[in-house]
Design a protein around this motif. Structure first.
Motif, short mmCIF file in Angstrom:
data_model
loop_
_atom_site.label_atom_id
_atom_site.label_comp_id
_atom_site.label_asym_id
_atom_site.label_seq_id
_atom_site.Cartn_x
_atom_site.Cartn_y
_atom_site.Cartn_z
N GLY A 1 0.83 -1.22 0.00
CA GLY A 1 0.00 0.00 0.00
C GLY A 1 0.85 1.25 0.00
O GLY A 1 0.37 2.33 -0.35
N PHE B 1 -4.37 -0.05 -7.83
CA PHE B 1 -5.25 0.85 -7.07
C PHE B 1 -6.42 1.35 -7.92
O PHE B 1 -6.71 2.54 -7.96
CB PHE B 1 -4.42 2.03 -6.50
CG PHE B 1 -3.40 1.58 -5.49
CD1 PHE B 1 -3.73 1.47 -4.15
CD2 PHE B 1 -2.12 1.24 -5.90
CE1 PHE B 1 -2.79 1.03 -3.22
CE2 PHE B 1 -1.18 0.80 -4.98
CZ PHE B 1 -1.52 0.70 -3.64
N ASN C 1 -9.83 2.55 -8.87
CA ASN C 1 -10.95 3.19 -8.16
C ASN C 1 -10.70 3.40 -6.67
O ASN C 1 -11.61 3.36 -5.86
CB ASN C 1 -12.25 2.39 -8.34
CG ASN C 1 -12.64 2.35 -9.79
OD1 ASN C 1 -12.59 3.39 -10.47
ND2 ASN C 1 -12.97 1.18 -10.29
N LYS C 2 -9.43 3.60 -6.32
CA LYS C 2 -9.09 3.80 -4.91
C LYS C 2 -8.72 5.26 -4.66
O LYS C 2 -8.45 6.03 -5.59
CB LYS C 2 -7.88 2.93 -4.53
CG LYS C 2 -8.07 1.45 -4.76
CD LYS C 2 -8.98 0.85 -3.72
CE LYS C 2 -9.03 -0.67 -3.86
NZ LYS C 2 -10.12 -1.27 -3.14
N LYS C 3 -8.68 5.58 -3.37
CA LYS C 3 -8.25 6.94 -2.97
C LYS C 3 -6.78 6.87 -2.54
O LYS C 3 -6.41 6.04 -1.69
CB LYS C 3 -9.11 7.43 -1.81
CG LYS C 3 -8.69 8.79 -1.28
CD LYS C 3 -9.63 9.23 -0.17
CE LYS C 3 -9.07 10.41 0.58
NZ LYS C 3 -9.90 10.75 1.75
N ALA D 1 -6.85 5.51 -10.08
CA ALA D 1 -7.50 5.87 -8.82
C ALA D 1 -8.73 6.74 -9.07
O ALA D 1 -8.87 7.39 -10.11
CB ALA D 1 -6.51 6.60 -7.93
N SER D 2 -9.63 6.77 -8.07
CA SER D 2 -10.82 7.63 -8.19
C SER D 2 -10.52 9.02 -7.66
O SER D 2 -11.11 10.01 -8.09
CB SER D 2 -11.97 7.02 -7.40
OG SER D 2 -11.55 6.77 -6.07
N LYS E 1 -5.03 1.76 5.26
CA LYS E 1 -6.43 2.10 5.57
C LYS E 1 -6.61 3.60 5.80
O LYS E 1 -7.62 4.18 5.41
CB LYS E 1 -6.90 1.34 6.83
CG LYS E 1 -7.05 -0.13 6.59
CD LYS E 1 -8.26 -0.40 5.69
CE LYS E 1 -8.22 -1.80 5.11
NZ LYS E 1 -8.92 -1.94 3.86
N CYS F 1 -7.60 6.36 3.31
CA CYS F 1 -7.05 6.23 1.95
C CYS F 1 -6.59 4.78 1.76
O CYS F 1 -6.49 4.02 2.72
CB CYS F 1 -5.92 7.21 1.70
SG CYS F 1 -4.41 6.83 2.53
N ASP F 2 -6.33 4.44 0.51
CA ASP F 2 -5.99 3.05 0.19
C ASP F 2 -4.51 2.86 -0.17
O ASP F 2 -4.06 1.73 -0.33
CB ASP F 2 -6.85 2.57 -0.98
CG ASP F 2 -8.33 2.75 -0.69
OD1 ASP F 2 -8.83 2.05 0.21
OD2 ASP F 2 -8.97 3.61 -1.33
#
Ligand code: NAP
Length: 308
Positions: free
Chosen positions: A128, A140, A142-144, A165-166, A213, A230-231
């Protein structure tokens, strides 16, 4: 096995030195190290290397550099130098138990990504936390994500990561970016990116099982902290020179960069030359690294001529 020239490192500086030393009939031996091709092999499009008007992928460009050097007799080995002795002539270079000797040495070991210095960042590196958007961005979708830093690398990484990412937060410790205007403009135009000014990451929370996380962000003006989910966290806060082989052997500046002198690539030991990011904290570009690699090969050639 004795060599006229041993080159340690295989980024644009080392492979350009290999090309020039090869063309001078010096049959250079290049130890490519842990990251063959150097930092460009983990970058996205290289848009600012002259001669590639449409841009070029970093790994592809470094393959071309290597092939060109090999064409003129450079031997490249996928090995990591583990020890050197530059106190006697010829110089000694070890790869584990194997000893090589060189009448001249060109150091082009480059630089590595700087870290924040957090325990959690070490623990979660590869789970991560990353220093390479090109390598890890794909994971990642669609992740923040958080991108730390305010320079060109941070802008570039953030823009690249919007492919996956989103949402991207750039976390920067000041209220002004260091990045060039063109990169700032590109970043600002991207609706997925927002900048969080005067902010530093104090802690990254998560686990190797579940990934990142959240992060604890400190406001540098008020000292207040807040938790943000966040991811992933991408670090883009500059680099440190790879000089561990040469500590207490060559003169270095206060930041650990090898000092080259007299406007040349000469180091504090005659016959040992340095080029590229390991001796350049100012320009740090592929093209300037390549230029200094050319200089190092010419300097080594002159040195060998004078010595013979
Ligand atoms: P850089 O220009 O040195 O920027 C590093 C950034 O990280 C700065 O904003 C710095 O903050 C921040 N930083 C440093 N240590 C930190 C810490 N401990 N905690 C939080 N933030 C920290 O490095 P770079 O962005 O890697 O760029 C290096 C060189 O490569 C530059 O010359 C750049 O122009 C070039 N480059 C060019 C391109 C391109 O043209 N496409 C792409 C990438 C890099 P401060 O601003 O407060 O010092």
């Amino acid at each position: 096995m004795n060599r006229k020239v041993i080159i340690i490192g295989s980024g644009p500086a080392g492979l350009t030195a290999a090309l020039y030393a090869g063309r001078a009939n010096l049959n250079p031996l290049v130890f490519e190290g842990n990251q063959p091709g150097g930092q460009l092999t983990i970058t996205t499009d290289v848009e600012n290397y002259p001669g590639f008007p449409e841009g070029v992928q970093g790994p592809e460009m470094m393959d071309l550099f290597r092939k060109q050097a090999q064409r003129f007799g450079a031997e490249t080995q996928l090995k990591n130098v583990t020890k050197v002795d530059l106190s006697k002539y010829p110089f000694k270079v070890w790869v584990n138990q194997d000893l090589f000797t060189g009448e001249s040495i060109i150091i082009s070991t480059g630089a590595s990504a700087r870290m924040l210095g957090l325990e959690s960042e070490k623990e979660l590196m590869g789970y991560g936390v990353s220093t390479c958007a090109t390598c890890d961005g794909y994971f990642f979708q669609n992740k923040k994500l958080m991108v730390v830093g305010g320079g060109d690398s941070a802008m570039e990484e953030a823009i690249f990561l919007t492919k996956f990412a989103s949402e991207i937060w750039i976390v920067h410790r000041r209220d002004q970016l260091r990045a060039s205007k063109i990169m700032q403009d590109r970043m600002e135009k991207n609706p997925k990116i927002q900048v969080h000014w005067n902010s530093v990451i104090q802690e990254i929370k998560g686990s190797r099982e579940s990934g990142v996380k959240e992060v604890i962000v400190e406001d540098t003006l008020t000292g207040k902290t807040r938790e943000e989910s966040c991811d992933g966290v991408f670090l883009a806060i500059g680099h440190i020179p790879n000089v561990s082989l040469f500590k207490d052997i060559l003169n270095m500046d206060k930041n650990g960069y090898i000092i080259t002198k007299d406007g040349r690539t000469s180091t504090s030991i005659p016959g040992v030359f340095a080029c590229g990011d390991v001796q350049d904290h100012v320009y740090r570009q592929a093209v300037t690294a390549a230029g200094s690699g050319c200089q190092a090969a010419i300097d080594a050639e002159h040195y060998l001529e004078e010595k013979s």
